[in-house]
Design a protein around this motif. Sequence first.
Motif, mmCIF file in Angstrom:
data_model
loop_
_atom_site.group_PDB
_atom_site.id
_atom_site.type_symbol
_atom_site.label_atom_id
_atom_site.label_comp_id
_atom_site.label_asym_id
_atom_site.label_seq_id
_atom_site.Cartn_x
_atom_site.Cartn_y
_atom_site.Cartn_z
ATOM 1 N N ASN B 102 0.818 -1.242 -0.030
ATOM 2 C CA ASN B 102 -0.087 -0.038 -0.195
ATOM 3 C C ASN B 102 0.854 1.241 0.114
ATOM 4 O O ASN B 102 0.418 2.375 0.162
ATOM 5 N N THR B 103 1.959 1.148 -0.314
ATOM 6 C CA THR B 103 2.912 2.343 -0.025
ATOM 7 C C THR B 103 3.868 2.234 -1.409
ATOM 8 O O THR B 103 4.514 1.171 -1.637
ATOM 9 N N MET B 104 4.006 3.434 -2.260
ATOM 10 C CA MET B 104 4.852 3.518 -3.385
ATOM 11 C C MET B 104 5.661 4.530 -3.545
ATOM 12 O O MET B 104 5.232 5.590 -3.306
ATOM 13 N N LEU B 105 6.687 4.262 -4.530
ATOM 14 C CA LEU B 105 7.534 5.385 -4.839
ATOM 15 C C LEU B 105 7.720 5.507 -6.094
ATOM 16 O O LEU B 105 8.068 4.464 -7.097
ATOM 17 N N CYS B 106 7.232 6.563 -6.617
ATOM 18 C CA CYS B 106 7.026 7.001 -8.126
ATOM 19 C C CYS B 106 8.318 7.694 -8.885
ATOM 20 O O CYS B 106 8.528 8.669 -8.412
ATOM 21 N N LEU B 107 8.844 7.110 -9.439
ATOM 22 C CA LEU B 107 10.329 7.383 -10.234
ATOM 23 C C LEU B 107 10.268 7.448 -11.709
ATOM 24 O O LEU B 107 9.499 6.719 -12.478
ATOM 25 N N SER B 108 11.076 8.190 -12.339
ATOM 26 C CA SER B 108 11.342 7.923 -14.118
ATOM 27 C C SER B 108 12.276 7.010 -14.270
ATOM 28 O O SER B 108 12.069 5.950 -15.071
ATOM 29 N N GLY B 109 13.465 6.782 -13.144
ATOM 30 C CA GLY B 109 14.194 5.688 -13.396
ATOM 31 C C GLY B 109 15.558 5.971 -14.031
ATOM 32 O O GLY B 109 15.456 7.035 -14.968
ATOM 33 N N ASP B 110 16.630 5.474 -14.118
ATOM 34 C CA ASP B 110 18.023 5.531 -14.684
ATOM 35 C C ASP B 110 17.829 5.377 -16.075
ATOM 36 O O ASP B 110 17.072 4.502 -16.388
ATOM 37 N N HIS B 111 18.398 6.012 -16.882
ATOM 38 C CA HIS B 111 18.407 5.725 -18.257
ATOM 39 C C HIS B 111 19.026 4.461 -18.517
ATOM 40 O O HIS B 111 20.132 4.040 -17.896
ATOM 41 N N PRO B 112 18.504 3.606 -19.645
ATOM 42 C CA PRO B 112 18.958 2.470 -19.917
ATOM 43 C C PRO B 112 20.574 2.296 -20.255
ATOM 44 O O PRO B 112 21.096 1.296 -20.071
ATOM 45 N N CYS B 113 21.049 3.670 -20.696
ATOM 46 C CA CYS B 113 22.389 3.363 -20.943
ATOM 47 C C CYS B 113 23.203 3.257 -19.923
ATOM 48 O O CYS B 113 24.536 2.833 -20.044
ATOM 49 N N PHE B 114 22.956 3.316 -18.716
ATOM 50 C CA PHE B 114 23.656 3.043 -17.404
ATOM 51 C C PHE B 114 23.615 1.685 -17.000
ATOM 52 O O PHE B 114 24.519 0.973 -16.335
ATOM 53 N N GLY B 115 22.998 0.825 -17.888
ATOM 54 C CA GLY B 115 22.759 -0.771 -17.162
ATOM 55 C C GLY B 115 23.283 -1.767 -17.999
ATOM 56 O O GLY B 115 24.199 -1.427 -18.993
ATOM 57 N N ASP B 116 22.712 -2.992 -17.684
ATOM 58 C CA ASP B 116 23.164 -4.092 -18.655
ATOM 59 C C ASP B 116 22.480 -4.425 -20.049
ATOM 60 O O ASP B 116 22.973 -5.330 -20.622
ATOM 61 N N HIS B 117 21.599 -3.510 -20.181
ATOM 62 C CA HIS B 117 20.653 -3.714 -21.369
ATOM 63 C C HIS B 117 20.561 -2.339 -22.132
ATOM 64 O O HIS B 117 19.464 -1.655 -22.404
ATOM 65 N N PRO B 118 21.903 -1.777 -22.405
ATOM 66 C CA PRO B 118 21.896 -0.453 -23.089
ATOM 67 C C PRO B 118 21.047 -0.302 -24.533
ATOM 68 O O PRO B 118 20.821 0.739 -25.016
ATOM 69 N N MET B 119 21.067 -1.469 -24.924
ATOM 70 C CA MET B 119 20.377 -1.509 -26.474
ATOM 71 C C MET B 119 18.925 -1.620 -26.214
ATOM 72 O O MET B 119 18.034 -1.820 -27.265
ATOM 73 N N ALA B 120 18.125 -1.619 -24.973
ATOM 74 C CA ALA B 120 16.956 -1.777 -24.826
ATOM 75 C C ALA B 120 16.080 -0.503 -25.209
ATOM 76 O O ALA B 120 16.457 0.650 -25.180
ATOM 77 N N ALA B 121 14.921 -0.561 -25.614
ATOM 78 C CA ALA B 121 13.925 0.463 -25.784
ATOM 79 C C ALA B 121 13.687 1.059 -24.653
ATOM 80 O O ALA B 121 13.439 0.263 -23.304
ATOM 81 N N ASN B 122 13.513 2.486 -24.338
ATOM 82 C CA ASN B 122 13.052 3.139 -23.179
ATOM 83 C C ASN B 122 11.594 3.434 -23.444
ATOM 84 O O ASN B 122 11.293 3.801 -24.369
ATOM 85 N N VAL B 123 10.920 3.386 -22.492
ATOM 86 C CA VAL B 123 9.393 3.367 -22.593
ATOM 87 C C VAL B 123 9.001 4.955 -22.327
ATOM 88 O O VAL B 123 8.743 5.635 -23.060
ATOM 89 N N TYR B 124 9.073 5.473 -21.148
ATOM 90 C CA TYR B 124 8.960 6.947 -20.782
ATOM 91 C C TYR B 124 7.629 7.444 -21.314
ATOM 92 O O TYR B 124 7.268 8.111 -21.852
ATOM 93 N N ASP B 125 6.511 6.382 -21.272
ATOM 94 C CA ASP B 125 5.130 7.015 -21.541
ATOM 95 C C ASP B 125 4.836 8.089 -20.825
ATOM 96 O O ASP B 125 4.142 8.984 -21.281
ATOM 97 N N LEU B 126 4.945 7.857 -19.530
ATOM 98 C CA LEU B 126 4.860 8.920 -18.426
ATOM 99 C C LEU B 126 5.867 9.636 -17.796
ATOM 100 O O LEU B 126 7.085 8.706 -17.855
ATOM 101 N N ASP B 127 5.933 10.757 -17.341
ATOM 102 C CA ASP B 127 7.118 11.126 -16.689
ATOM 103 C C ASP B 127 6.468 10.882 -14.930
ATOM 104 O O ASP B 127 5.631 10.564 -14.657
ATOM 105 N N SER B 128 7.705 11.213 -14.015
ATOM 106 C CA SER B 128 7.496 11.025 -12.891
ATOM 107 C C SER B 128 6.145 11.710 -12.106
ATOM 108 O O SER B 128 5.370 11.143 -11.441
ATOM 109 N N ILE B 129 6.085 12.837 -12.629
ATOM 110 C CA ILE B 129 4.826 13.913 -12.112
ATOM 111 C C ILE B 129 3.420 13.339 -12.655
ATOM 112 O O ILE B 129 2.554 13.230 -11.980
ATOM 113 N N GLN B 130 3.563 12.809 -13.824
ATOM 114 C CA GLN B 130 2.267 12.154 -14.617
ATOM 115 C C GLN B 130 1.997 10.877 -13.844
ATOM 116 O O GLN B 130 0.794 10.516 -13.758
ATOM 117 N N PHE B 131 3.080 10.292 -13.394
ATOM 118 C CA PHE B 131 2.866 8.917 -12.808
ATOM 119 C C PHE B 131 2.228 9.089 -11.384
ATOM 120 O O PHE B 131 1.209 8.405 -11.104
#
Lengths: 221, 307
Positions: B102-131
């Motif tokens: 019943n508790t959550m934290l709404c974030l945009s998240g680190d860009h995929p380029c920092f991770g282990d799947h930099p080739m992945a599509a990023n979604v960003y349908d919403l930003d953190s405020i719209q979330f």
Amino acid sequence: MITAERKPLDEIIDYIKPFSRILLVGCNECVTVCAAGGRKEVGLLSSALQMAFMKEGKVLDVKELTLERQCDPEYVEELVPLIDQVDAVVSMACGCGVQEVAKRFKEKPVFPAVNTKFMGASERQGVWAERCQGCGDCVLGMTGGICPVARCSKRLLNGPCGGSSNGKCEINPEVDCAWQLIWDRLKSLGIEKTYEEIVPAKDWRTSRDGGPRKIIREDLA
Amino acid sequence: MKTESVLEKVLAAGHLAVTSECGPPRGAVPEKIREKADILRGYVDAINVTDNQTAVVRMSSFAACLIIKQMGLEPILQMVTRDRNRLAMQSDIIGAYSHGINTMLCLSGDHPCFGDHPMAANVYDLDSIQFIQMVRKMRDEGKFQGGDDILNPPKMFIGAAANPFADPFELRVPRLAKKVKAGADFIQTQCVYNVEKFEKWMEGVRERGLHEKISILAGVTPMKSVGMARYMKNKVPGMDVPDELVKRISGVPKDKQAEEGIKICVETIEHLREVDGVRGFHIMAIEWEQKVPEIVERAGLYPRPKI
């Protein structure tokens, strides 16, 4: 304009290896401006391909033609007198041009010689940068004329993430933080208060997410 | 009360809240989550579970939250807009709520380029405020983002992040104001090392009365070594580690640096708890969860209130 970059020579050679007569088609619009696929680049690629074939002891016959606008069927017709004299077409236009040629000449293989990159503008001699993603519902009116959809790495519509540092984006110090630019511009316009209006979730239907798009102008159609 | 959230109750009762976090494992090893969460039992009010942090694939936050919930502890579901569109986010939110989360934290998240799947599509349908707006609409209006009614709407206590140290600094208070307006109930900040800058930000927050509309938990992360301090200073975007701090840790022998890091962390908490508008602490001991109980005790935040 639409920007493009020429593909590596080896990739283009791979496409045309089976053939000995090709038609190399440039475009006089965007790809000429960004020096990827205009008349000059057609000439250079033609020589490079012929030399590469010669090294292999083969001969490549290249017909060159640069159309006024390869994404326009009217100009693509100019290829008709040449098409029977070749085995394949290599297009140096953006993806739109390549597809127009492929649509017109169903019996001929058509290959792209450039990678179409983005809609952008020239920052200085030899440098182009992305400016627009064609989302179909322009937000520039509320963001001081700087597009967060195209220029923020996370396409955030309500301000910068926590990774904005010294005006740069966290993904790369070469990339400007779009929201720093927007904030600076809103301030210079004296309207930074407007930043606090929440931009609601975007309707992406007007973008690619709604499926392939089409414009129909009844007054012109 | 807007929700059943323990965190909401702790804050409403006027206590300084304490949260910490668990990074889920990189594989199907639920015992790892249990080990980490067990260490925190009794020392924190709720436990954040990160969502593919630094864009590296891990066990889903939802699944790891469920494990923590089953242990009788209180998880905070972190969710980023990077990997999911609004359909996937909303279905996960009602799924999580169906399991008592019943508790959550709404974030945009680190860009995929920092991770282990930099080739992945990023979604960003919403930003953190719209979330945040979406989760509030689900809770308060009982409606999906698309407008349809929800059967038994999820009542989430809504968290968001704030980074007072990112640029442009003068926009950081207005940005918080936007998150308040969107409907966030609490904030967990980026790790505070530059106390002076944090206080300056808090001043701006108080000037606008935002501290009365949202509960701000100051983020703290103990440094294990001078190497970590330098890494945080130079490599982590949006992190502000003052030179004096690096100097202080480098000034003690290597085998004492971890202790010095803990000391700094405790001192920071002791200092920040006096700052008007700070309602609690979010202790992010990265892969160092075993130190959280000690920090909580030494900072005088133990025992935790029984709610």
